[in-house]
Motif scaffolding. Structure first.
Motif, PDB file in Angstrom:
ATOM      1  N   LEU A  13       0.832  -1.204   0.000  1.00 46.04           N
ATOM      2  CA  LEU A  13       0.000   0.000   0.000  1.00 46.04           C
ATOM      3  C   LEU A  13       0.867   1.254   0.000  1.00 46.04           C
ATOM      4  O   LEU A  13       0.569   2.233  -0.684  1.00 46.04           O
ATOM      5  N   TYR A  14       1.953   1.208   0.758  1.00 44.41           N
ATOM      6  CA  TYR A  14       2.893   2.326   0.776  1.00 44.41           C
ATOM      7  C   TYR A  14       3.515   2.495  -0.611  1.00 44.41           C
ATOM      8  O   TYR A  14       3.638   3.619  -1.100  1.00 44.41           O
ATOM      9  N   ALA A  15       3.888   1.402  -1.242  1.00 44.93           N
ATOM     10  CA  ALA A  15       4.550   1.446  -2.548  1.00 44.93           C
ATOM     11  C   ALA A  15       3.695   2.126  -3.609  1.00 44.93           C
ATOM     12  O   ALA A  15       4.224   2.777  -4.506  1.00 44.93           O
ATOM     13  N   ILE A  16       2.390   1.976  -3.504  1.00 45.81           N
ATOM     14  CA  ILE A  16       1.505   2.585  -4.503  1.00 45.81           C
ATOM     15  C   ILE A  16       0.856   3.868  -3.992  1.00 45.81           C
ATOM     16  O   ILE A  16      -0.098   4.367  -4.577  1.00 45.81           O
ATOM     17  N   PRO A  20      -3.147   6.899   3.684  1.00 44.27           N
ATOM     18  CA  PRO A  20      -3.378   8.323   3.985  1.00 44.27           C
ATOM     19  C   PRO A  20      -2.141   8.921   4.654  1.00 44.27           C
ATOM     20  O   PRO A  20      -1.287   8.184   5.168  1.00 44.27           O
ATOM     21  N   PRO A  21      -2.008  10.234   4.654  1.00 38.88           N
ATOM     22  CA  PRO A  21      -0.799  10.872   5.187  1.00 38.88           C
ATOM     23  C   PRO A  21      -0.407  10.434   6.601  1.00 38.88           C
ATOM     24  O   PRO A  21       0.774  10.171   6.855  1.00 38.88           O
ATOM     25  N   ASP A  22      -1.357  10.331   7.508  1.00 36.78           N
ATOM     26  CA  ASP A  22      -1.008   9.932   8.880  1.00 36.78           C
ATOM     27  C   ASP A  22      -0.502   8.492   8.919  1.00 36.78           C
ATOM     28  O   ASP A  22       0.433   8.163   9.644  1.00 36.78           O
ATOM     29  N   GLU A  23      -1.092   7.638   8.107  1.00 32.53           N
ATOM     30  CA  GLU A  23      -0.662   6.239   8.049  1.00 32.53           C
ATOM     31  C   GLU A  23       0.695   6.117   7.352  1.00 32.53           C
ATOM     32  O   GLU A  23       1.514   5.273   7.712  1.00 32.53           O
ATOM     33  N   THR A  24       0.937   6.968   6.362  1.00 33.72           N
ATOM     34  CA  THR A  24       2.240   6.987   5.694  1.00 33.72           C
ATOM     35  C   THR A  24       3.333   7.344   6.690  1.00 33.72           C
ATOM     36  O   THR A  24       4.381   6.695   6.733  1.00 33.72           O
ATOM     37  N   ALA A  25       3.080   8.357   7.500  1.00 34.03           N
ATOM     38  CA  ALA A  25       4.056   8.761   8.518  1.00 34.03           C
ATOM     39  C   ALA A  25       4.285   7.629   9.516  1.00 34.03           C
ATOM     40  O   ALA A  25       5.425   7.351   9.902  1.00 34.03           O
ATOM     41  N   ARG A  26       3.219   6.973   9.923  1.00 34.48           N
ATOM     42  CA  ARG A  26       3.341   5.851  10.862  1.00 34.48           C
ATOM     43  C   ARG A  26       4.157   4.719  10.236  1.00 34.48           C
ATOM     44  O   ARG A  26       5.023   4.128  10.876  1.00 34.48           O
ATOM     45  N   PHE A  27       3.866   4.407   8.970  1.00 36.82           N
ATOM     46  CA  PHE A  27       4.606   3.366   8.258  1.00 36.82           C
ATOM     47  C   PHE A  27       6.090   3.713   8.196  1.00 36.82           C
ATOM     48  O   PHE A  27       6.950   2.879   8.484  1.00 36.82           O
ATOM     49  N   GLU A  28       6.409   4.949   7.801  1.00 40.68           N
ATOM     50  CA  GLU A  28       7.806   5.347   7.654  1.00 40.68           C
ATOM     51  C   GLU A  28       8.558   5.292   8.988  1.00 40.68           C
ATOM     52  O   GLU A  28       9.716   4.890   9.025  1.00 40.68           O
ATOM     53  N   ARG A  29       7.895   5.670  10.072  1.00 36.85           N
ATOM     54  CA  ARG A  29       8.540   5.573  11.387  1.00 36.85           C
ATOM     55  C   ARG A  29       8.815   4.116  11.741  1.00 36.85           C
ATOM     56  O   ARG A  29       9.910   3.758  12.181  1.00 36.85           O
ATOM     57  N   ALA A  30       7.815   3.258  11.538  1.00 36.83           N
ATOM     58  CA  ALA A  30       7.969   1.834  11.856  1.00 36.83           C
ATOM     59  C   ALA A  30       9.012   1.191  10.946  1.00 36.83           C
ATOM     60  O   ALA A  30       9.820   0.379  11.395  1.00 36.83           O
ATOM     61  N   TRP A  31       9.019   1.558   9.700  1.00 34.03           N
ATOM     62  CA  TRP A  31       9.976   1.021   8.728  1.00 34.03           C
ATOM     63  C   TRP A  31      11.399   1.397   9.116  1.00 34.03           C
ATOM     64  O   TRP A  31      12.310   0.570   9.079  1.00 34.03           O
ATOM     65  N   SER A  32      11.601   2.650   9.499  1.00 34.32           N
ATOM     66  CA  SER A  32      12.956   3.094   9.859  1.00 34.32           C
ATOM     67  C   SER A  32      13.449   2.443  11.151  1.00 34.32           C
ATOM     68  O   SER A  32      14.651   2.400  11.399  1.00 34.32           O
ATOM     69  N   ASP A  33      12.533   1.910  11.958  1.00 36.22           N
ATOM     70  CA  ASP A  33      12.915   1.241  13.208  1.00 36.22           C
ATOM     71  C   ASP A  33      13.261  -0.234  13.022  1.00 36.22           C
ATOM     72  O   ASP A  33      13.711  -0.885  13.963  1.00 36.22           O
ATOM     73  N   LEU A  34      13.038  -0.779  11.833  1.00 32.22           N
ATOM     74  CA  LEU A  34      13.308  -2.199  11.605  1.00 32.22           C
ATOM     75  C   LEU A  34      14.802  -2.490  11.635  1.00 32.22           C
ATOM     76  O   LEU A  34      15.626  -1.626  11.318  1.00 32.22           O
ATOM     77  N   ASP A  35      15.140  -3.743  11.970  1.00 31.37           N
ATOM     78  CA  ASP A  35      16.548  -4.146  11.906  1.00 31.37           C
ATOM     79  C   ASP A  35      16.968  -4.228  10.434  1.00 31.37           C
ATOM     80  O   ASP A  35      16.131  -4.210   9.536  1.00 31.37           O
TER      81      ASP A  35
END
Length: 107
Positions: A13-16, A20-35
């Motif tokens: 969903l992020y790739a396409i 929504p903007p708030d969910e995009t921000a949440r995704f990016e924060r969670a993604w950057s926290d991954l190992d």
């Protein structure tokens, strides 16, 4: 993430750009926290999804009518120039990590 947010489930969903903007921000924060390994896997999923859509788009592409193309080009040339869009530090870091992970996946 401790709140149960699943980055892999939302990667396509992020790739396409379907989040929504708030969910995009949440995704990016969670993604950057991954190992490193998980981050690379999600990055590969995003890159793969975008590449597949680009190939699909290329297969479906049609040449626009000459009149339409000329109208659009004229409108674009006559319109005001847009100012550059600033990229915040977090997004810049995320883009750099994505590019590095994509390059590592290719190698």
């Amino acid at each position: 993430m401790p709140d149960g947010y699943s980055v892999p489930e939302n990667a396509e969903l992020y790739a396409i750009n379907a989040l929504p903007p708030d969910e995009t921000a949440r995704f990016e924060r969670a993604w950057s926290d991954l190992d490193g390994e998980s981050y690379a896997a999600v990055t590969a999923d995003i890159v793969g999804t975008r590449e597949a859509l680009a190939r699909l788009s290329a297969l479906q592409a049609v040449e626009p009518p000459a009149q339409l193309r000329a109208r659009i080009v004229n409108l674009a040339n006559d319109g005001p120039e847009s100012p550059p869009i600033p990229i915040d530090r977090h997004r810049r870091r995320l883009v750099m990590r994505m590019a590095l992970a994509a390059a590592a996946a290719v190698i």
